[in-house]
Write a protein that holds these residues in place. Structure first.
Motif, PDB file in Angstrom:
ATOM      1  N   ASN A 251       0.803  -1.225   0.000  1.00  0.00           N
ATOM      2  CA  ASN A 251       0.000   0.000   0.000  1.00  0.00           C
ATOM      3  C   ASN A 251       0.836   1.274   0.000  1.00  0.00           C
ATOM      4  O   ASN A 251       0.283   2.372   0.107  1.00  0.00           O
ATOM      5  N   ARG A 255      -0.697   5.024  -0.487  1.00  0.00           N
ATOM      6  CA  ARG A 255      -0.564   5.862   0.699  1.00  0.00           C
ATOM      7  C   ARG A 255       0.209   7.140   0.368  1.00  0.00           C
ATOM      8  O   ARG A 255      -0.085   8.216   0.903  1.00  0.00           O
ATOM      9  N   ARG A 285      -7.343   4.170   1.251  1.00  0.00           N
ATOM     10  CA  ARG A 285      -6.564   4.985   2.180  1.00  0.00           C
ATOM     11  C   ARG A 285      -7.450   6.043   2.840  1.00  0.00           C
ATOM     12  O   ARG A 285      -7.009   6.784   3.695  1.00  0.00           O
TER      13      ARG A 285
END
Length: 352
Positions: A251, A255, A285
């Motif tokens: 991620n 992010r 996110r």
């Protein structure tokens, strides 16, 4: 002709105020005020039955929070040394003070007071009310009649945060497991509702008709206990923030997009979406700004409707020209920074 029970109610109404009957199913608006009567126009609904409740969402009722019947009932309750007394339709902190004075004048037993929050003016003054009460109940039934129903979850969160700040216990109430009046099992939505009360750090959840007229009151309590117990265990296991997810390397890219938007106070994130992957990752996110997904295929735009915060648009011209500015303007964004995502490329541009 409708009979309202208290002269103080009649005297408090003004032209333009709404009168809601039968849990808001009938709406009337005051068009005239005369001595001893109110003239109102029916805005919504038709048949009016007797012995139905009424709500006055626009009116600050200039009356005592304790009716004569309330005083008689409270006199009797005090003789039983209750732990708590709950006050309905609190409007102001003075209502709590009035009830406390009534109790302390009659007993030295340390009875605590719960203020039920079910009116808009109580929501507006929740910090003042919580400061003088011993506990707060979020009474979502009447509250959802008097305020727009879609605002009730946000109001509930606000009340819980206020109570935590002021060190007051807070109860989440009304229809927590409502279908269990006639069913042995709750709906999935009810399970989530009860669990969310625990995740939001409410101190207690409350049943009503589920245990007063339900087919299996004991089963209701057992069901609620299972849900809140598991939610509490989960909250303890993930004590930092139950809504966060682990920052796994997979991620990092999405992010970084969300962080760029946050640090630059961007007005929106614009994604040129050949598929749903990148947009969905950014959505997960949970940035607090719109994610505008410019797609060249209807199916991708339709699928992205499921993702939180995503505003999908299918436009081959905008997609082909990589026109982030006009895509943003199409959603009413006319100024500020845009984080633009096009494949592996991430850029920051200013919309003017």
């Amino acid at each position: 002709r409708v009979q309202l029970p208290h002269d103080d109610v009649m005297k408090s109404l003004n032209v333009g105020d709404r009168i809601l009957l039968n849990d808001g199913k009938i709406e009337m608006r005051v068009t005239g005020v005369e001595t001893g009567k109110i003239i109102a126009t029916v805005v919504r609904g038709d048949e009016i039955w007797s012995r139905r409740g009424f709500n006055l969402p626009d009116t600050d009722v200039a009356t005592s929070v304790l009716t004569p019947k309330d005083k008689n009932d409270l006199e009797y309750a005090i003789t039983k040394n209750p732990d708590w007394v709950a006050i309905s339709f609190v409007q102001r902190p003075e209502d709590v003070a009035e009830v406390r004075d009534f109790i302390t004048a009659r007993t030295s037993h340390p009875i605590k007071i719960i203020a039920k929050i079910e009116r808009p003016n109580a929501v507006d003054r929740i910090a003042e009310i919580a400061s003088v009460a011993d506990g707060i109940m979020i009474a979502r039934g009447d509250l959802a009649v008097e305020v727009p129903f879609e605002t009730v979850p946000a109001i509930s969160r606000h009340i819980i945060r206020t109570c935590r700040t002021l060190n007051r216990p807070v109860i989440m109430a009304t229809q927590m497991l409502g279908t269990m009046v006639n069913s042995e099992f709750p709906t999935r939505a009810e399970i989530s509702d009860v669990a969310n009360a625990a995740y939001l750090r409410a101190d207690s959840t409350m049943t009503s008709e589920e245990t007063t007229i339900g087919i299996n009151p004991v089963g209701v309590i057992e069901t609620m206990a299972k849900i809140v117990t598991y939610a509490d265990y989960d909250a303890i296991a993930n004590s930092y923030d139950w809504s966060r997810i682990e920052n796994v390397p997979e991620n990092d890219w999405s992010r970084s997009v969300a962080s760029m938007a946050y640090l630059n106070r961007a007005s929106a994130i614009v994604v040129f979406a050949c598929d749903t992957v990148a947009t969905t990752q950014i959505s997960c996110r949970k940035p607090d700004i719109p994610i505008i997904a410019v797609c060249r295929e209807d199916v991708i735009a339709n699928q992205l409707c499921l993702s939180r915060g995503v505003c999908p648009i299918c436009d081959e011209v905008l997609f082909g020209q990589r026109d982030a500015f006009n895509a943003a303007r199409g959603f009413g964004i006319t100024s500020g920074h845009l984080v633009i995502v096009d494949g592996d490329k991430i850029s920051l541009r200013t919309l003017d």
